[in-house]
Write an enzyme that holds these catalytic residues in place. Sequence first.
Site, PDB file in Angstrom:
ATOM      1  N   TRP A   1       0.747  -1.205  -0.070  1.00 23.95           N
ATOM      2  CA  TRP A   1       0.227   0.174   0.065  1.00 23.95           C
ATOM      3  C   TRP A   1       0.971   1.334   0.029  1.00 23.95           C
ATOM      4  O   TRP A   1       1.843   1.472   0.939  1.00 23.95           O
ATOM      5  CB  TRP A   1      -0.867   0.264   1.194  1.00 23.95           C
ATOM      6  CG  TRP A   1      -1.473   1.364   1.337  1.00 23.95           C
ATOM      7  CD1 TRP A   1      -2.606   2.037   0.424  1.00 23.95           C
ATOM      8  CD2 TRP A   1      -1.247   2.408   2.266  1.00 23.95           C
ATOM      9  NE1 TRP A   1      -2.818   3.091   0.871  1.00 23.95           N
ATOM     10  CE2 TRP A   1      -2.157   3.776   1.757  1.00 23.95           C
ATOM     11  CE3 TRP A   1      -0.305   2.596   3.344  1.00 23.95           C
ATOM     12  CZ2 TRP A   1      -1.916   4.664   2.392  1.00 23.95           C
ATOM     13  CZ3 TRP A   1      -0.198   3.800   3.905  1.00 23.95           C
ATOM     14  CH2 TRP A   1      -1.119   4.981   3.588  1.00 23.95           C
TER      15      TRP A   1
ATOM     16  N   GLU B   1      -3.090  -2.772  -2.737  1.00 23.68           N
ATOM     17  CA  GLU B   1      -4.135  -2.171  -2.041  1.00 23.68           C
ATOM     18  C   GLU B   1      -4.421  -0.831  -2.534  1.00 23.68           C
ATOM     19  O   GLU B   1      -3.797   0.011  -2.454  1.00 23.68           O
ATOM     20  CB  GLU B   1      -3.839  -2.146  -0.554  1.00 23.68           C
ATOM     21  CG  GLU B   1      -5.048  -1.552   0.147  1.00 23.68           C
ATOM     22  CD  GLU B   1      -4.838  -1.358   1.652  1.00 23.68           C
ATOM     23  OE1 GLU B   1      -3.541  -1.597   2.090  1.00 23.68           O
ATOM     24  OE2 GLU B   1      -5.689  -1.067   2.531  1.00 23.68           O
TER      25      GLU B   1
ATOM     26  N   LYS C   1      -6.908   2.489  -2.854  1.00 18.49           N
ATOM     27  CA  LYS C   1      -7.445   3.709  -2.077  1.00 18.49           C
ATOM     28  C   LYS C   1      -8.124   4.529  -2.794  1.00 18.49           C
ATOM     29  O   LYS C   1      -7.953   4.770  -3.982  1.00 18.49           O
ATOM     30  CB  LYS C   1      -6.292   4.003  -1.219  1.00 18.49           C
ATOM     31  CG  LYS C   1      -6.763   4.832   0.040  1.00 18.49           C
ATOM     32  CD  LYS C   1      -5.858   4.956   1.162  1.00 18.49           C
ATOM     33  CE  LYS C   1      -6.218   6.088   2.203  1.00 18.49           C
ATOM     34  NZ  LYS C   1      -5.452   5.973   3.304  1.00 18.49           N
TER      35      LYS C   1
ATOM     36  N   ASP D   1      -9.677  -3.104   0.918  1.00 19.25           N
ATOM     37  CA  ASP D   1      -9.959  -2.416   2.246  1.00 19.25           C
ATOM     38  C   ASP D   1     -11.329  -1.790   2.150  1.00 19.25           C
ATOM     39  O   ASP D   1     -11.754  -1.068   1.532  1.00 19.25           O
ATOM     40  CB  ASP D   1      -8.795  -1.502   2.712  1.00 19.25           C
ATOM     41  CG  ASP D   1      -9.007  -0.837   3.900  1.00 19.25           C
ATOM     42  OD1 ASP D   1     -10.020  -0.353   4.135  1.00 19.25           O
ATOM     43  OD2 ASP D   1      -7.857  -1.000   4.563  1.00 19.25           O
TER      44      ASP D   1
ATOM     45  N   HIS E   1     -11.971   1.929   1.682  1.00 13.35           N
ATOM     46  CA  HIS E   1     -11.212   2.805   0.633  1.00 13.35           C
ATOM     47  C   HIS E   1     -12.152   2.995  -0.523  1.00 13.35           C
ATOM     48  O   HIS E   1     -11.592   3.093  -1.809  1.00 13.35           O
ATOM     49  CB  HIS E   1      -9.924   1.788   0.322  1.00 13.35           C
ATOM     50  CG  HIS E   1      -8.835   2.053   1.295  1.00 13.35           C
ATOM     51  ND1 HIS E   1      -7.623   1.540   0.980  1.00 13.35           N
ATOM     52  CD2 HIS E   1      -8.768   2.436   2.472  1.00 13.35           C
ATOM     53  CE1 HIS E   1      -6.812   1.790   2.152  1.00 13.35           C
ATOM     54  NE2 HIS E   1      -7.506   2.173   3.155  1.00 13.35           N
TER      55      HIS E   1
ATOM     56  N   HIS F   1      -8.740  -6.197   3.888  1.00 11.45           N
ATOM     57  CA  HIS F   1      -8.496  -5.469   4.847  1.00 11.45           C
ATOM     58  C   HIS F   1     -10.006  -4.999   5.568  1.00 11.45           C
ATOM     59  O   HIS F   1     -10.495  -4.128   5.141  1.00 11.45           O
ATOM     60  CB  HIS F   1      -7.923  -4.146   4.588  1.00 11.45           C
ATOM     61  CG  HIS F   1      -6.240  -4.401   4.561  1.00 11.45           C
ATOM     62  ND1 HIS F   1      -5.567  -3.340   4.377  1.00 11.45           N
ATOM     63  CD2 HIS F   1      -5.596  -5.469   4.791  1.00 11.45           C
ATOM     64  CE1 HIS F   1      -4.295  -3.977   4.636  1.00 11.45           C
ATOM     65  NE2 HIS F   1      -4.310  -5.311   4.796  1.00 11.45           N
TER      66      HIS F   1
ATOM     67  N   ASP G   1     -12.015   7.287   5.847  1.00  7.79           N
ATOM     68  CA  ASP G   1     -11.578   5.856   5.980  1.00  7.79           C
ATOM     69  C   ASP G   1     -10.907   5.674   7.532  1.00  7.79           C
ATOM     70  O   ASP G   1      -9.713   5.903   7.698  1.00  7.79           O
ATOM     71  CB  ASP G   1     -10.293   5.809   5.183  1.00  7.79           C
ATOM     72  CG  ASP G   1      -9.377   4.632   5.049  1.00  7.79           C
ATOM     73  OD1 ASP G   1      -9.867   3.588   5.555  1.00  7.79           O
ATOM     74  OD2 ASP G   1      -8.243   4.510   4.850  1.00  7.79           O
TER      75      ASP G   1
ATOM     76  N   ASP H   1     -11.025   3.623   9.859  1.00  4.49           N
ATOM     77  CA  ASP H   1     -10.536   2.505  10.474  1.00  4.49           C
ATOM     78  C   ASP H   1     -10.912   2.148  11.879  1.00  4.49           C
ATOM     79  O   ASP H   1     -10.111   2.018  12.733  1.00  4.49           O
ATOM     80  CB  ASP H   1      -8.858   2.487  10.725  1.00  4.49           C
ATOM     81  CG  ASP H   1      -8.395   2.603   9.246  1.00  4.49           C
ATOM     82  OD1 ASP H   1      -8.470   1.579   8.465  1.00  4.49           O
ATOM     83  OD2 ASP H   1      -7.831   3.570   8.652  1.00  4.49           O
TER      84      ASP H   1
ATOM     85  N   ASP I   1      -7.839  -4.427   9.372  1.00  4.64           N
ATOM     86  CA  ASP I   1      -7.242  -3.151   9.426  1.00  4.64           C
ATOM     87  C   ASP I   1      -7.914  -2.182  10.118  1.00  4.64           C
ATOM     88  O   ASP I   1      -8.891  -1.372   9.482  1.00  4.64           O
ATOM     89  CB  ASP I   1      -6.826  -2.675   7.929  1.00  4.64           C
ATOM     90  CG  ASP I   1      -5.800  -1.563   7.832  1.00  4.64           C
ATOM     91  OD1 ASP I   1      -5.226  -1.105   8.778  1.00  4.64           O
ATOM     92  OD2 ASP I   1      -5.706  -0.946   6.825  1.00  4.64           O
TER      93      ASP I   1
HETATM   94  C1  RNT Z   1      -4.119   2.775   4.669  1.00  9.11           C
HETATM   95  C2  RNT Z   1      -4.195   1.380   4.086  1.00  9.11           C
HETATM   96  C3  RNT Z   1      -3.048   0.306   4.785  1.00  9.11           C
HETATM   97  C4  RNT Z   1      -2.783   0.890   6.263  1.00  9.11           C
HETATM   98  C5  RNT Z   1      -1.705  -0.234   6.970  1.00  9.11           C
HETATM   99  C6  RNT Z   1      -1.064   0.284   8.127  1.00  9.11           C
HETATM  100  O1  RNT Z   1      -5.088   3.510   4.233  1.00  9.11           O
HETATM  101  O2  RNT Z   1      -5.376   0.742   4.625  1.00  9.11           O
HETATM  102  O3  RNT Z   1      -3.668  -0.856   4.690  1.00  9.11           O
HETATM  103  O4  RNT Z   1      -3.916   1.080   7.098  1.00  9.11           O
HETATM  104  O5  RNT Z   1      -0.996  -0.891   6.123  1.00  9.11           O
HETATM  105 ZN    ZN Z   2      -5.621  -1.366   4.561  1.00  9.93          ZN
END
Ligand code: RNT
Ligand code: ZN
Length: 422
Positions: free
Chosen positions: A188, A229, A231, A262, A265, A289, A297, A299, A329
């Site tokens: 990523w 990955e 985004k 993810d 994302h 993720h 985003d 998390d 994640d």
């Molecule tokens: C960031 C991505 C990535 C990170 C991690 C720490 O937006 O989601 O995966 O969160 O690798």
């Molecule tokens: Zn991620």
Amino acid sequence: MANNLKNIEQAYELAKARYAELGVDVEAAIKAADETPISLHCWQGDDVGGFENPEGDLSGGIQVTGSYPGKARSPEELRADIDMAMSLIPGKQRLNLHALYLESEGFVDRDQIEPEHFANWVNWAKGKGIGLDFNPSLFSHPKSADGMTLTHPDADVRAFWVEHCKRSRKVSEYFGKELGTPSVMNIWIPDGSKDYPADRLGSRSRLVESLDEILKEDISREFHKDAVESKLFGIGAEAYTAGSNEFYLGYAATRKILLCLDAGHFHPTEVISDKISAVSLFVDEMLLHVSRPMRWDSDHIVLLDDETQAIANEIVRCGLVNRVNIGLDFFDASVNRIGAWVLGTRNMRKALLKAFLEPTEQLKKAELEGNNTKRLTLMEELKVMPWSSVWDYYCMQNGMPGGIEWLQTVETYETDVLSKRA
Ligand code: RNT
Ligand code: ZN
């Protein structure tokens, strides 16, 4: 206690009978849910800090908010915290490491990392009988300070990050060789721009070039798998993200590597559960993720909500258990970090169990016959089936509490261990 165990068993027997009426084999469901690996992300334990540079600040458009006391300050503390979390989560687990979590005598820059810097993690994983996954870290570094790494116009900066990723693949391969299970390595990058770029194509072309260079060396999939990955945007990269979904879908499909989806994302009403089947037709393996975006985003800790359930349902309904690698994640520093791991990971496991407890063939049959009334009714009925009795029993088999008694263990650990960390 004995009484309690007896109640759990009785409730389980009743639940089993109810599920049998729907044609569901509960024992098979428990086994399948138990054997599906979930990769725990190491970075929930210390707010994505790592051990490369104790003073280092998190950058790259991602943010951890909160200042709950007791975060892990050393590899030993982090491993102890993960041990604690893992002891309260049933089922097959893995650990997902970032390159930032290396151990070395003195500073080792990203383009210098070696497998040996992760030997303690490997020994620890061996002791637990679990697999490791890996991530190069292309953020929180002076060479990523202007928001670009593999797309950077400066060839020297690109070369630095290419070297980091190449070395990361060797670390990942080492994990696979040592632990007998392939390590999924996810790339990523934070690359993007705050305001409208003039040359998206140039930037994305450089990304293709960098990635192709990184992947040049063939590494056996028996030990290592590459994932990329996508985004949508990051803080400070609102106008443009080089590694968008279209970019990486195309890249993964043509290079025959894994695509990482993810949950945070995409546009707010877009869900990754819908993407799994589509991607599976063009990319042979995926990495997820699992996360919880709240307005952005963000998390947040994974809940047992509709989308987590839908993700699990899709994996099971599509028969993709062996082609979808489940990673988590999220990073929340506003609550007990071990509690966050346990809660989020148990929720993912619960969703898997519920998914395996579904009479999928019946649902598909009703749909094929055009009986959408039955399909919807059955789906609604499944929500109130006694899955939690099956969960309690499954946890009991693993010597773990099915209910919130795990919180007490976490609170005791907080008093005895976490609260003593300055
Ligand atoms: C960031 C991505 C990535 C990170 C991690 C720490 O937006 O989601 O995966 O969160 O690798
Ligand atoms: Zn991620």
